[in-house]
Design a protein around this motif. Sequence first.
Motif, mmCIF file in Angstrom:
data_model
loop_
_atom_site.group_PDB
_atom_site.id
_atom_site.type_symbol
_atom_site.label_atom_id
_atom_site.label_comp_id
_atom_site.label_asym_id
_atom_site.label_seq_id
_atom_site.Cartn_x
_atom_site.Cartn_y
_atom_site.Cartn_z
ATOM 1 N N ALA A 47 0.683 -1.043 -0.067
ATOM 2 C CA ALA A 47 -0.053 0.021 0.177
ATOM 3 C C ALA A 47 1.003 1.015 -0.167
ATOM 4 O O ALA A 47 0.420 1.511 -1.067
ATOM 5 N N LEU A 48 1.571 1.520 1.121
ATOM 6 C CA LEU A 48 2.897 2.588 0.736
ATOM 7 C C LEU A 48 3.703 2.766 -0.480
ATOM 8 O O LEU A 48 3.521 3.998 -1.063
ATOM 9 N N ILE A 49 4.019 1.465 -1.017
ATOM 10 C CA ILE A 49 4.634 1.809 -2.342
ATOM 11 C C ILE A 49 3.921 2.740 -3.273
ATOM 12 O O ILE A 49 4.596 3.186 -4.195
ATOM 13 N N LEU A 50 2.554 2.132 -3.648
ATOM 14 C CA LEU A 50 2.173 1.968 -4.356
ATOM 15 C C LEU A 50 1.265 3.422 -4.494
ATOM 16 O O LEU A 50 0.891 4.375 -5.498
ATOM 17 N N LEU A 51 0.963 3.664 -3.246
ATOM 18 C CA LEU A 51 0.843 4.948 -2.615
ATOM 19 C C LEU A 51 1.482 6.277 -3.119
ATOM 20 O O LEU A 51 1.589 7.664 -3.497
ATOM 21 N N VAL A 52 3.045 6.354 -2.879
ATOM 22 C CA VAL A 52 3.945 6.898 -3.415
ATOM 23 C C VAL A 52 3.908 6.917 -4.982
ATOM 24 O O VAL A 52 4.136 8.159 -5.272
ATOM 25 N N PRO A 171 11.611 4.087 6.600
ATOM 26 C CA PRO A 171 9.968 5.615 6.943
ATOM 27 C C PRO A 171 10.648 7.176 6.307
ATOM 28 O O PRO A 171 9.950 7.629 5.525
ATOM 29 N N LEU A 172 11.637 6.933 6.186
ATOM 30 C CA LEU A 172 11.726 8.794 6.601
ATOM 31 C C LEU A 172 12.471 8.463 5.131
ATOM 32 O O LEU A 172 12.171 9.632 4.038
ATOM 33 N N ILE A 173 13.061 7.076 4.535
ATOM 34 C CA ILE A 173 13.062 7.801 2.782
ATOM 35 C C ILE A 173 11.968 8.287 1.901
ATOM 36 O O ILE A 173 11.472 8.645 1.178
ATOM 37 N N TRP A 174 10.736 7.000 2.468
ATOM 38 C CA TRP A 174 9.484 7.220 1.767
ATOM 39 C C TRP A 174 8.615 8.367 2.015
ATOM 40 O O TRP A 174 8.604 9.729 1.349
ATOM 41 N N GLY A 175 8.727 9.050 3.481
ATOM 42 C CA GLY A 175 9.169 10.602 3.881
ATOM 43 C C GLY A 175 9.031 11.351 2.768
ATOM 44 O O GLY A 175 8.483 12.523 2.227
ATOM 45 N N GLY A 176 10.594 11.681 2.599
ATOM 46 C CA GLY A 176 11.175 12.014 1.161
ATOM 47 C C GLY A 176 10.396 12.508 0.097
ATOM 48 O O GLY A 176 10.384 13.270 -0.262
#
Length: 214
Positions: A47-52, A171-176
């Motif tokens: 879910a996270l990867i697809l949302l990003v 998580p910080l990488i995805w947030g970035g």
Amino acid sequence: MRKFTVPQAVIHAAALLPMAWLLLDAATGRLTVNPIQDIEQRTGKAALILLVLSLSCTPLSTITGWAHPVRWRRPLGLYAFGYAAVHFLTFIALDYGLNFRLLWADVAGKRYIFVGLAALLILIPLALTSTRGWQRRLGKAWRKVHRLVYVAGGLVVVHYAWAVKSDIREPLIWGGVIGLGLLVRIGAVRRLLIRWRTGKNTNPAGQVKEAART
């Protein structure tokens, strides 16, 4: 009827791959020693990867000038919502057997769960109103409503960071990545990137055309 392109087929296949892999592992007994946790983690990560990826479509189009990524935004977002829904349902149905009294007693002090639920609650109306019909009904308000997806993205990152507790580098990488995508959507930054891409000053008509795609 809109033509179904090869890139779109690849995106659908790639988005369905984590679920197919998960079902295959479940059917062949290759989940971890804690299968429910394995399902939760794998659907949550998907879910996270697809949302990003969905959030990255418009910035990618702005940077490259390629219109196709904008068409991928909706299916990626819907798949992200689908995995998030499975992630949540696994948690309340398989982990707690829909025993909401036990669920509340156990998770009342776990803030990452409430942040994740908040993200899911934002994604629900966005998924339901993602069609062209709803876009026509809501008019100009549609874009404003769907900008809440960035709020959902931020909440998902916080949910992930609080869930892993110790090593929050991923998580910080995805947030970035989400932050950079949001930065590209700022008007002045977008115009600067367009000038850099085209190698000349963008005329007003070009700005209007580019803005219409966002």
